[in-house]
Design an enzyme around this catalytic site. Sequence first.
Site, short mmCIF file in Angstrom:
data_model
loop_
_atom_site.label_atom_id
_atom_site.label_comp_id
_atom_site.label_asym_id
_atom_site.label_seq_id
_atom_site.Cartn_x
_atom_site.Cartn_y
_atom_site.Cartn_z
N GLY A 7 -5.48 23.09 -6.69
CA GLY A 7 -5.13 21.78 -7.24
C GLY A 7 -6.24 21.17 -8.07
O GLY A 7 -6.34 19.94 -8.18
N GLY A 10 -5.25 18.54 -10.68
CA GLY A 10 -4.62 17.30 -10.26
C GLY A 10 -5.63 16.18 -10.16
O GLY A 10 -6.83 16.37 -10.38
N VAL A 12 -6.86 14.44 -7.52
CA VAL A 12 -7.90 14.64 -6.51
C VAL A 12 -8.82 15.78 -6.91
O VAL A 12 -10.05 15.67 -6.85
CB VAL A 12 -7.26 14.90 -5.13
CG1 VAL A 12 -8.32 15.31 -4.11
CG2 VAL A 12 -6.52 13.66 -4.64
N GLY A 102 -4.70 16.51 3.71
CA GLY A 102 -3.40 16.09 4.19
C GLY A 102 -2.93 14.81 3.52
O GLY A 102 -3.29 14.52 2.37
N SER A 103 -2.16 14.01 4.23
CA SER A 103 -1.60 12.77 3.68
C SER A 103 -1.28 11.82 4.82
O SER A 103 -0.88 12.24 5.91
CB SER A 103 -0.33 13.07 2.89
OG SER A 103 0.38 11.88 2.61
N SER A 104 -1.43 10.53 4.56
CA SER A 104 -1.08 9.53 5.57
C SER A 104 0.42 9.50 5.83
O SER A 104 0.87 8.88 6.81
CB SER A 104 -1.58 8.14 5.16
OG SER A 104 -1.04 7.75 3.91
N CYS A 105 1.21 10.16 4.98
CA CYS A 105 2.65 10.30 5.23
C CYS A 105 2.92 11.12 6.50
O CYS A 105 4.04 11.11 7.01
CB CYS A 105 3.34 10.98 4.05
SG CYS A 105 3.29 10.04 2.53
N TYR A 132 8.04 15.95 2.33
CA TYR A 132 6.61 16.08 2.01
C TYR A 132 5.77 15.96 3.28
O TYR A 132 4.85 16.75 3.51
CB TYR A 132 6.24 14.98 1.02
CG TYR A 132 4.78 14.92 0.64
CD1 TYR A 132 4.22 15.86 -0.20
CD2 TYR A 132 3.96 13.89 1.12
CE1 TYR A 132 2.88 15.80 -0.56
CE2 TYR A 132 2.62 13.82 0.77
CZ TYR A 132 2.08 14.78 -0.08
OH TYR A 132 0.76 14.71 -0.42
N LYS A 136 3.15 18.68 5.13
CA LYS A 136 1.74 18.36 5.38
C LYS A 136 1.40 18.47 6.87
O LYS A 136 0.31 18.93 7.23
CB LYS A 136 1.44 16.95 4.87
CG LYS A 136 1.40 16.84 3.35
CD LYS A 136 0.26 17.65 2.78
CE LYS A 136 0.08 17.47 1.31
NZ LYS A 136 -1.05 18.25 0.77
N CYS A 161 -6.00 8.00 2.99
CA CYS A 161 -5.03 6.95 2.75
C CYS A 161 -4.46 7.14 1.35
O CYS A 161 -4.74 8.15 0.68
CB CYS A 161 -5.70 5.58 2.89
SG CYS A 161 -6.93 5.21 1.62
N HIS A 176 2.72 7.18 -8.09
CA HIS A 176 2.59 6.38 -6.89
C HIS A 176 2.50 4.90 -7.27
O HIS A 176 2.55 4.54 -8.45
CB HIS A 176 1.36 6.80 -6.09
CG HIS A 176 1.50 8.13 -5.43
ND1 HIS A 176 0.99 9.29 -5.95
CD2 HIS A 176 2.13 8.49 -4.27
CE1 HIS A 176 1.27 10.30 -5.15
NE2 HIS A 176 1.97 9.85 -4.12
N LYS A 184 3.45 -0.82 -15.60
CA LYS A 184 4.43 -1.88 -15.76
C LYS A 184 3.79 -3.17 -16.27
O LYS A 184 4.32 -3.83 -17.17
CB LYS A 184 5.14 -2.15 -14.43
CG LYS A 184 6.13 -1.07 -14.03
CD LYS A 184 6.56 -1.20 -12.57
CE LYS A 184 7.36 -2.45 -12.31
NZ LYS A 184 7.86 -2.48 -10.90
N TRP A 199 9.80 -3.83 -6.37
CA TRP A 199 10.79 -3.31 -5.43
C TRP A 199 10.59 -3.94 -4.06
O TRP A 199 9.48 -3.96 -3.52
CB TRP A 199 10.66 -1.80 -5.31
CG TRP A 199 11.30 -1.04 -6.44
CD1 TRP A 199 11.62 -1.53 -7.68
CD2 TRP A 199 11.70 0.33 -6.43
NE1 TRP A 199 12.18 -0.54 -8.45
CE2 TRP A 199 12.25 0.61 -7.71
CE3 TRP A 199 11.63 1.35 -5.49
CZ2 TRP A 199 12.74 1.87 -8.05
CZ3 TRP A 199 12.12 2.60 -5.82
CH2 TRP A 199 12.67 2.86 -7.08
N ARG A 206 -0.13 -1.68 2.14
CA ARG A 206 -0.64 -0.35 1.85
C ARG A 206 -2.16 -0.40 1.70
O ARG A 206 -2.75 -1.43 1.32
CB ARG A 206 -0.03 0.20 0.55
CG ARG A 206 1.46 0.50 0.62
CD ARG A 206 1.76 1.66 1.54
NE ARG A 206 3.19 1.96 1.57
CZ ARG A 206 4.05 1.44 2.44
NH1 ARG A 206 3.61 0.58 3.36
NH2 ARG A 206 5.32 1.77 2.42
#
Length: 313
Positions: A7, A10, A12, A102-105, A132, A136, A161, A176, A184, A199, A206
């Site tokens: 990766g 990407g 990261v 990893g991911s906080s998900c 996802y 992970k 995080c 994200h 926006k 939204w 977060r």
Amino acid sequence: MKIVLTGGNGMVGRNIRDHAEASQHEVIAPASRELDLTDGQATEAYVARVKPDMIIHAAGRVGGIQANMAHPVEFLVENLDMGRNIIMAARKAAVPQLINIGSSCMYPRAASNPLEESSVLAGELEPTNEGYALAKVMTARLCDYVRRSDPELAYKTIIPCNIFGIHDKFDPAVSHLLPAIIRKVDEAKRTGADSVEIWGSGEARREFMFASDLADGIWNAVTRFESLPGMMNMGVGHDHSINDYYAAVARVIGWQGDFTHDLTKPVGMKQKLVSVAMQRKFGWLPSTPLDDAIARTYAHFRALPAADQETRS
């Protein structure tokens, strides 16, 4: 050391490569056309040929709520294949050290905040990004199993995080939260719009860390790998509401319009704040204030060619 970084193109990965510590090592970051991590045989052959001292696994299919909900099969299968293939290839080649990002998900949707490492697999996952998250969790678990099975192979997981920053994705179809807000609000300023839609109620909370800070934390983990726990969060230790992030971006960009809320849209978990108790004990904390991180990310976004502001990844 000779380090294979997956990766590497990407967000990261590019921040890891840009860090000053990278120059102290031989960092090999194969592009996807050179190494398809979803191809198990190709991954095994690549790792056997390169024979790295360490692997940092930062590759993955990533995206926000919209992307995860639209492509759950791809988010599960591609991330699971990449994680499994690189870890099993490392194991077969006896690569002694591996850091899995990893991911906080990975944390259960109903887990109490701040999210402690011990609560992984302790409950139901958030449905909006379940595929996802499952991938992970399984990749991190595989690292645990390898480490338990062979003491010579130290395969560990860092759970960041939410991350944003330079080299981020700004296309709303895949971005994200923070890069989406930046795009926006920038568009509202440039077009003279007097309102921007959020939204949900904007009350969900977060935690966001600047990507260059995460890179610094990862290099700190490389340098002091033996002291790194088998699974450890990396975060800033505090969170903000989504409304707060919109206000911060507007403040940095200099837009003074109003915000509206679409209460029909999905918002994900009400709060996602990782515990930094283990990280503090390890001896590392991020250093970039939120407004500075937003300003640097916005400067990067505005420096992109117009077409790339839509699709940059």
